[in-house]
Scaffold this active site. Structure first.
Site, PDB file in Angstrom:
ATOM      1  N   ASP A  10       0.802  -1.249  -0.002  1.00  0.00           N
ATOM      2  CA  ASP A  10      -0.222  -0.043   0.172  1.00  0.00           C
ATOM      3  C   ASP A  10       0.915   1.280  -0.060  1.00  0.00           C
ATOM      4  O   ASP A  10       2.032   1.008   0.375  1.00  0.00           O
ATOM      5  CB  ASP A  10      -0.972   0.009   1.131  1.00  0.00           C
ATOM      6  CG  ASP A  10      -1.611   1.517   1.448  1.00  0.00           C
ATOM      7  OD1 ASP A  10      -2.170   1.504   0.579  1.00  0.00           O
ATOM      8  OD2 ASP A  10      -1.630   1.948   2.483  1.00  0.00           O
ATOM      9  N   ASP A  12      -0.164   5.200   0.781  1.00  0.00           N
ATOM     10  CA  ASP A  12      -0.471   6.227   1.627  1.00  0.00           C
ATOM     11  C   ASP A  12      -0.678   5.449   3.042  1.00  0.00           C
ATOM     12  O   ASP A  12      -1.553   4.740   3.185  1.00  0.00           O
ATOM     13  CB  ASP A  12      -2.148   6.807   1.164  1.00  0.00           C
ATOM     14  CG  ASP A  12      -1.716   7.795  -0.112  1.00  0.00           C
ATOM     15  OD1 ASP A  12      -1.037   8.652  -0.281  1.00  0.00           O
ATOM     16  OD2 ASP A  12      -2.175   7.257  -1.002  1.00  0.00           O
TER      17      ASP A  12
HETATM   18  C1  XBP Z   1      -5.288   6.263   0.160  1.00  0.00           C
HETATM   19  C2  XBP Z   1      -6.262   6.965  -0.383  1.00  0.00           C
HETATM   20  C3  XBP Z   1      -6.206   7.842  -1.494  1.00  0.00           C
HETATM   21  C4  XBP Z   1      -5.658   9.313  -1.116  1.00  0.00           C
HETATM   22  C5  XBP Z   1      -5.895  10.280  -2.000  1.00  0.00           C
HETATM   23  O1  XBP Z   1      -5.160   5.062  -0.346  1.00  0.00           O
HETATM   24  O2  XBP Z   1      -7.686   6.703  -0.042  1.00  0.00           O
HETATM   25  O3  XBP Z   1      -7.581   8.270  -1.893  1.00  0.00           O
HETATM   26  O4  XBP Z   1      -6.058   9.658   0.350  1.00  0.00           O
HETATM   27  O5  XBP Z   1      -5.316  10.094  -3.240  1.00  0.00           O
HETATM   28  P1  XBP Z   1      -4.222   3.974  -0.158  1.00  0.00           P
HETATM   29  P2  XBP Z   1      -6.342  10.402  -4.735  1.00  0.00           P
HETATM   30  O6  XBP Z   1      -3.774   3.732   1.327  1.00  0.00           O
HETATM   31  O7  XBP Z   1      -4.755   2.498  -0.446  1.00  0.00           O
HETATM   32  O8  XBP Z   1      -2.734   4.489  -1.000  1.00  0.00           O
HETATM   33  O9  XBP Z   1      -6.805  11.884  -4.106  1.00  0.00           O
HETATM   34  O10 XBP Z   1      -5.281  10.369  -5.633  1.00  0.00           O
HETATM   35  O11 XBP Z   1      -7.210   9.391  -4.726  1.00  0.00           O
HETATM   36 MG    MG Z   2      -3.079   3.311   3.053  1.00  0.00          MG
END
Ligand code: XBP
Ligand code: MG
Length: 254
Positions: A10, A12
């Site tokens: 993952d 973020d």
């Molecule tokens: C994290 C998310 C993303 C980011 C924003 O996902 O939910 O939506 O917060 O990115 P993960 P975008 O932890 O699975 O990476 O605005 O590009 O959607």
């Molecule tokens: Mg995440």
């Protein structure tokens, strides 16, 4: 016993603490550019994180927290425009070095590469955001270290649906038993476990109280030799930081 062949990451919250000081700030800048008086505080953003995907999250905000907003005729296009502006701000922030990787991430990725493990990303964020993070916070050529970057709208159903992990494994020709996933949130582990993957959790400020039932281990961070992790659930044996030996043990392939 199945050999461990690949790490599925993952992005973020797991590779870097991007939400509070990255995505949230970029959203607010895009809102301001558009002449909107919307301001997502760190607390409100914590609630908005219930929904993954920036476009989906913006719609959720309007549905639940800003119902008085006079919606334009084509709300989809309006949100798409805001989101494109947000991505510009976000990638710019990363290019300026605003967000570092979390402790232990670069060390672990380097160890995995040296050991010949295959690497992939499985995330709901926009592909440009992954590139900005990897190339600025890890290494200029780090995108090429990852066999598959499964990101954003490549699957219609975002996490907690398992689709993005299915997509990554299919592209690599691997089964869940060949891999281990790294996640930081409830939506993330629902997705990875839904795809049948053993999952290692490193929590962050927004996810420390999430339910991680079924995780292989829950840590406060991956840790470094001189900066140990804290084990929040599970058994790390004598290990004090997350390395390949511990991961193989958690995977059941040591
Ligand atoms: C994290 C998310 C993303 C980011 C924003 O996902 O939910 O939506 O917060 O990115 P993960 P975008 O932890 O699975 O990476 O605005 O590009 O959607
Ligand atoms: Mg995440």
């Amino acid at each position: 016993m199945t050999e461990l062949k690949a790490f599925l990451f993952d992005v973020d919250g797991t590779l870097a603490d991007t939400e509070r000081d990255g995505h949230r700030v970029a959203f607010n800048r895009a809102f301001k550019d558009a002449g909107l008086d919307w301001e997502w505080s760190p607390e409100l953003y914590g609630e908005l994180l219930a929904v993954t995907g920036g476009k989906e999250r913006t719609r959720y905000y309007l549905d639940k927290f800003n119902t008085d907003f006079q919606r334009p005729e084509n709300l989809d296009d309006f949100i798409k425009g805001l989101h494109a502006a947000k991505t510009e701000h976000y990638t710019q922030m990363l290019a300026e070095g605003a967000i570092p990787l979390r402790p232990g991430v670069a060390r672990l990725i380097n160890e995995a590469r040296e050991a010949g493990l295959r690497l992939a990303v499985a995330t709901t964020t926009t592909p440009a955001n992954v590139e900005a993070l990897l190339s600025h916070a890890l290494a200029p050529d780090a995108m090429s270290w990852f066999e598959v970057i499964a990101a954003g709208d490549v699957v219609p159903a975002k996490k907690p649906a398992p689709d993005i992990y299915h997509y990554a494994m299919q592209a690599m020709g691997l089964t869940p038993a060949d891999c281990i996933a790294f996640e930081d949130s409830r939506n993330g582990i629902l997705s990875s476990q839904g795809a049948g993957l053993k999952t290692i959790i490193t929590v962050n400020g927004y996810t420390a109280d999430d339910d991680f039932s079924g995780a292989a281990i829950v840590l406060d961070q991956m840790g470094e030799p001189d900066a140990p992790f804290r084990v929040l659930a599970g058994d790390a044996g004598k290990a004090s930081y997350l390395d390949l030996a511990l991961i193989r043990r958690l995977h059941g392939s040591d």
